[in-house]
Motif scaffolding. Structure first.
Motif, PDB file in Angstrom:
ATOM      1  N   LEU A 166       0.631  -1.325  -0.017  1.00  0.00           N
ATOM      2  CA  LEU A 166       0.028  -0.029  -0.060  1.00  0.00           C
ATOM      3  C   LEU A 166       1.068   1.103   0.091  1.00  0.00           C
ATOM      4  O   LEU A 166       0.429   2.313  -0.504  1.00  0.00           O
ATOM      5  CB  LEU A 166      -0.951   0.245   1.234  1.00  0.00           C
ATOM      6  N   GLY A 167       2.091   1.094   0.380  1.00  0.00           N
ATOM      7  CA  GLY A 167       2.980   2.436   0.553  1.00  0.00           C
ATOM      8  C   GLY A 167       3.749   2.572  -0.793  1.00  0.00           C
ATOM      9  O   GLY A 167       4.131   3.620  -0.769  1.00  0.00           O
ATOM     10  N   ARG A 168       3.727   1.792  -1.779  1.00  0.00           N
ATOM     11  CA  ARG A 168       4.335   2.147  -3.061  1.00  0.00           C
ATOM     12  C   ARG A 168       3.766   3.231  -3.766  1.00  0.00           C
ATOM     13  O   ARG A 168       2.587   3.160  -3.569  1.00  0.00           O
ATOM     14  CB  ARG A 168       4.726   0.702  -3.984  1.00  0.00           C
ATOM     15  N   ARG A 169       4.480   3.844  -4.300  1.00  0.00           N
ATOM     16  CA  ARG A 169       3.820   4.986  -5.178  1.00  0.00           C
ATOM     17  C   ARG A 169       4.609   5.289  -6.521  1.00  0.00           C
ATOM     18  O   ARG A 169       5.921   4.488  -6.614  1.00  0.00           O
ATOM     19  CB  ARG A 169       4.057   6.522  -4.407  1.00  0.00           C
ATOM     20  N   SER A 170       3.847   5.832  -7.397  1.00  0.00           N
ATOM     21  CA  SER A 170       4.573   6.249  -8.734  1.00  0.00           C
ATOM     22  C   SER A 170       5.540   7.335  -8.471  1.00  0.00           C
ATOM     23  O   SER A 170       4.826   8.379  -8.590  1.00  0.00           O
ATOM     24  CB  SER A 170       3.619   6.071  -9.697  1.00  0.00           C
ATOM     25  N   VAL A 171       6.414   7.211  -8.322  1.00  0.00           N
ATOM     26  CA  VAL A 171       7.285   8.656  -8.201  1.00  0.00           C
ATOM     27  C   VAL A 171       8.274   9.033  -9.448  1.00  0.00           C
ATOM     28  O   VAL A 171       8.551   8.504 -10.165  1.00  0.00           O
ATOM     29  CB  VAL A 171       8.652   8.279  -7.165  1.00  0.00           C
ATOM     30  N   ARG A 172       7.850  10.489  -9.645  1.00  0.00           N
ATOM     31  CA  ARG A 172       8.183  11.020 -10.806  1.00  0.00           C
ATOM     32  C   ARG A 172       9.391  12.007 -10.396  1.00  0.00           C
ATOM     33  O   ARG A 172       9.767  12.835 -11.335  1.00  0.00           O
ATOM     34  CB  ARG A 172       7.062  11.690 -11.510  1.00  0.00           C
ATOM     35  N   LYS A 173       9.836  12.344  -9.069  1.00  0.00           N
ATOM     36  CA  LYS A 173      10.626  13.587  -8.954  1.00  0.00           C
ATOM     37  C   LYS A 173      11.666  12.909  -7.870  1.00  0.00           C
ATOM     38  O   LYS A 173      11.476  12.075  -6.975  1.00  0.00           O
ATOM     39  CB  LYS A 173      10.033  14.534  -8.086  1.00  0.00           C
ATOM     40  N   PHE A 174      13.094  12.861  -8.302  1.00  0.00           N
ATOM     41  CA  PHE A 174      14.385  12.104  -7.630  1.00  0.00           C
ATOM     42  C   PHE A 174      14.957  13.044  -7.135  1.00  0.00           C
ATOM     43  O   PHE A 174      15.409  14.066  -7.730  1.00  0.00           O
ATOM     44  CB  PHE A 174      14.595  11.201  -8.565  1.00  0.00           C
ATOM     45  N   GLU A 175      15.743  12.398  -5.994  1.00  0.00           N
ATOM     46  CA  GLU A 175      16.808  13.103  -5.603  1.00  0.00           C
ATOM     47  C   GLU A 175      18.065  12.906  -6.382  1.00  0.00           C
ATOM     48  O   GLU A 175      18.067  11.904  -7.078  1.00  0.00           O
ATOM     49  CB  GLU A 175      17.142  12.387  -4.134  1.00  0.00           C
ATOM     50  N   GLU A 176      18.867  13.706  -6.275  1.00  0.00           N
ATOM     51  CA  GLU A 176      20.322  13.626  -7.264  1.00  0.00           C
ATOM     52  C   GLU A 176      21.250  12.754  -6.284  1.00  0.00           C
ATOM     53  O   GLU A 176      22.296  13.212  -5.879  1.00  0.00           O
ATOM     54  CB  GLU A 176      20.894  15.040  -7.341  1.00  0.00           C
ATOM     55  N   LYS A 177      20.794  11.779  -6.092  1.00  0.00           N
ATOM     56  CA  LYS A 177      21.929  10.781  -5.345  1.00  0.00           C
ATOM     57  C   LYS A 177      21.875   9.341  -6.015  1.00  0.00           C
ATOM     58  O   LYS A 177      20.711   8.718  -6.669  1.00  0.00           O
ATOM     59  CB  LYS A 177      21.013  10.525  -3.947  1.00  0.00           C
ATOM     60  N   GLU A 178      22.982   9.010  -6.244  1.00  0.00           N
ATOM     61  CA  GLU A 178      23.322   7.889  -6.848  1.00  0.00           C
ATOM     62  C   GLU A 178      22.806   6.387  -6.363  1.00  0.00           C
ATOM     63  O   GLU A 178      22.765   6.208  -5.044  1.00  0.00           O
ATOM     64  CB  GLU A 178      24.892   7.527  -6.966  1.00  0.00           C
ATOM     65  N   VAL A 179      22.087   5.582  -7.108  1.00  0.00           N
ATOM     66  CA  VAL A 179      21.719   4.237  -6.933  1.00  0.00           C
ATOM     67  C   VAL A 179      22.849   3.132  -6.909  1.00  0.00           C
ATOM     68  O   VAL A 179      23.375   3.144  -8.006  1.00  0.00           O
ATOM     69  CB  VAL A 179      20.468   3.860  -7.538  1.00  0.00           C
ATOM     70  N   SER A 180      23.112   2.648  -6.145  1.00  0.00           N
ATOM     71  CA  SER A 180      24.365   1.637  -6.213  1.00  0.00           C
ATOM     72  C   SER A 180      23.999   0.469  -6.824  1.00  0.00           C
ATOM     73  O   SER A 180      22.927   0.011  -6.946  1.00  0.00           O
ATOM     74  CB  SER A 180      24.892   1.130  -4.829  1.00  0.00           C
ATOM     75  N   ASN A 181      25.230   0.038  -7.624  1.00  0.00           N
ATOM     76  CA  ASN A 181      25.143  -1.292  -8.361  1.00  0.00           C
ATOM     77  C   ASN A 181      24.475  -2.565  -7.392  1.00  0.00           C
ATOM     78  O   ASN A 181      23.784  -3.137  -7.867  1.00  0.00           O
ATOM     79  CB  ASN A 181      26.334  -1.628  -9.026  1.00  0.00           C
ATOM     80  N   GLU A 182      24.925  -2.410  -6.349  1.00  0.00           N
ATOM     81  CA  GLU A 182      24.533  -3.311  -5.159  1.00  0.00           C
ATOM     82  C   GLU A 182      23.128  -3.291  -5.018  1.00  0.00           C
ATOM     83  O   GLU A 182      22.493  -4.629  -4.943  1.00  0.00           O
ATOM     84  CB  GLU A 182      25.479  -3.256  -3.913  1.00  0.00           C
ATOM     85  N   ASP A 183      22.510  -2.266  -5.088  1.00  0.00           N
ATOM     86  CA  ASP A 183      21.055  -2.085  -4.808  1.00  0.00           C
ATOM     87  C   ASP A 183      20.563  -2.728  -5.856  1.00  0.00           C
ATOM     88  O   ASP A 183      19.376  -3.498  -5.942  1.00  0.00           O
ATOM     89  CB  ASP A 183      20.671  -0.690  -4.390  1.00  0.00           C
ATOM     90  N   ILE A 184      20.920  -2.377  -6.981  1.00  0.00           N
ATOM     91  CA  ILE A 184      20.312  -2.657  -8.224  1.00  0.00           C
ATOM     92  C   ILE A 184      20.303  -4.192  -8.483  1.00  0.00           C
ATOM     93  O   ILE A 184      19.259  -4.714  -8.931  1.00  0.00           O
ATOM     94  CB  ILE A 184      21.015  -2.209  -9.720  1.00  0.00           C
ATOM     95  N   ILE A 185      21.339  -4.632  -8.151  1.00  0.00           N
ATOM     96  CA  ILE A 185      21.604  -6.222  -8.298  1.00  0.00           C
ATOM     97  C   ILE A 185      20.688  -6.881  -7.299  1.00  0.00           C
ATOM     98  O   ILE A 185      20.093  -8.067  -7.476  1.00  0.00           O
ATOM     99  CB  ILE A 185      22.904  -6.870  -8.037  1.00  0.00           C
ATOM    100  N   GLU A 186      20.179  -6.255  -6.318  1.00  0.00           N
ATOM    101  CA  GLU A 186      19.317  -6.819  -5.058  1.00  0.00           C
ATOM    102  C   GLU A 186      17.969  -6.831  -5.525  1.00  0.00           C
ATOM    103  O   GLU A 186      17.075  -7.786  -5.381  1.00  0.00           O
ATOM    104  CB  GLU A 186      19.412  -6.048  -3.887  1.00  0.00           C
ATOM    105  N   LEU A 187      17.596  -5.612  -6.349  1.00  0.00           N
ATOM    106  CA  LEU A 187      16.419  -5.569  -6.931  1.00  0.00           C
ATOM    107  C   LEU A 187      15.789  -6.787  -7.979  1.00  0.00           C
ATOM    108  O   LEU A 187      15.126  -7.217  -8.154  1.00  0.00           O
ATOM    109  CB  LEU A 187      16.215  -4.158  -7.421  1.00  0.00           C
ATOM    110  N   ILE A 188      16.826  -6.885  -9.074  1.00  0.00           N
ATOM    111  CA  ILE A 188      16.972  -7.720 -10.064  1.00  0.00           C
ATOM    112  C   ILE A 188      16.784  -9.060  -9.507  1.00  0.00           C
ATOM    113  O   ILE A 188      16.159 -10.220  -9.985  1.00  0.00           O
ATOM    114  CB  ILE A 188      18.089  -7.889 -11.059  1.00  0.00           C
TER     115      ILE A 188
END
Length: 215
Positions: free
Chosen positions: A11-33
């Motif tokens: 229920l907390g997930r939202r469609s976000v269209r404005k983002f911080e200028e902060k890098e998303v790590s490759n480690e986090d991306i691999i976790e998501l995949i």
């Protein structure tokens, strides 16, 4: 994790269209995949692949390809005397379809054709369904994996927004730019990053309006 924690994530997930200028790590991306790949699929066919773009110039190029297609479609509409829909396409749908432009990461979600021993040994020999159906089967499973990805992102404090605008408007241009094989379907793109804001919860249909229980 108990059910209430899981429901809070859903229920907390939202469609976000404005983002911080902060890098998303490759480690986090691999976790998501990693979470995405555990989605269910037809006979465990796992008909999904992901292209993750962190290069801002490439993300801007995809935005440009989408806007180019938007302007072309608007011009075609104007030539047919459809001035108002043409203006709405650019003014209303354009920003909506390109809301990924400032995201630090853009995920291109691909669907591969359904392939399995069932198809090879049973379905194809009896011509169970046309080949186009197998492409659609791949898309269905790819959507399930994409939802896993977005829920996992929310659980990690990241925001996402799934979009099909670039696919509807510029699929072949996107395919050519990213050198995606013809056998693979571009299912959607997902903007990914740390949310700058939390959008309000949108209204949902009541359960009674969408549920029929047969006993």
């Amino acid at each position: 994790m108990d059910y209430s924690q899981f429901k809070e994530i859903v229920l907390g997930r939202r469609s976000v269209r404005k983002f911080e200028e902060k890098e998303v790590s490759n480690e986090d991306i691999i976790e998501l995949i990693d979470c995405a790949r555990y989605a269910p699929s037809d006979t465990n066919s796992q008909t999904w692949e992901f292209i993750v773009i962190k290069d801002k110039e490439k993300i801007k190029k995809i935005e440009e390809l989408t806007w180019d297609a938007l302007h072309e479609r608007a011009k075609e509409a104007e030539e047919r005397g459809l001035d108002r829909p043409a203006k709405m396409l650019l003014k209303s749908f354009g920003p909506y379809a390109t809301a990924f432009s400032d995201a630090p990461v853009l995920v291109i979600c691909l669907a591969t054709p359904y392939e399995s021993k069932f198809r090879e040994k049973v379905f194809n020999p009896i011509d169970l369904v046309p080949d186009e159906v197998w492409r659609e089967e791949g898309i269905k499973s790819s959507c399930l994996a994409s939802q896993n990805l977005m829920l996992a992102a929310h659980a990690k404090g990241l925001g996402t927004c799934p979009m099909t605008g670039p696919v509807l408007l510029a699929e072949e241009r996107l395919r050519g730019y990213l050198h995606i094989e013809e056998s693979k379907t571009i299912n959607m793109v997902i903007a990914l990053g740390y949310p700058k804001e939390t959008p309000k919860r949108l209204a949902r249909k009541e359960v009674a309006d969408i549920l029929k229980i047969i006993e």
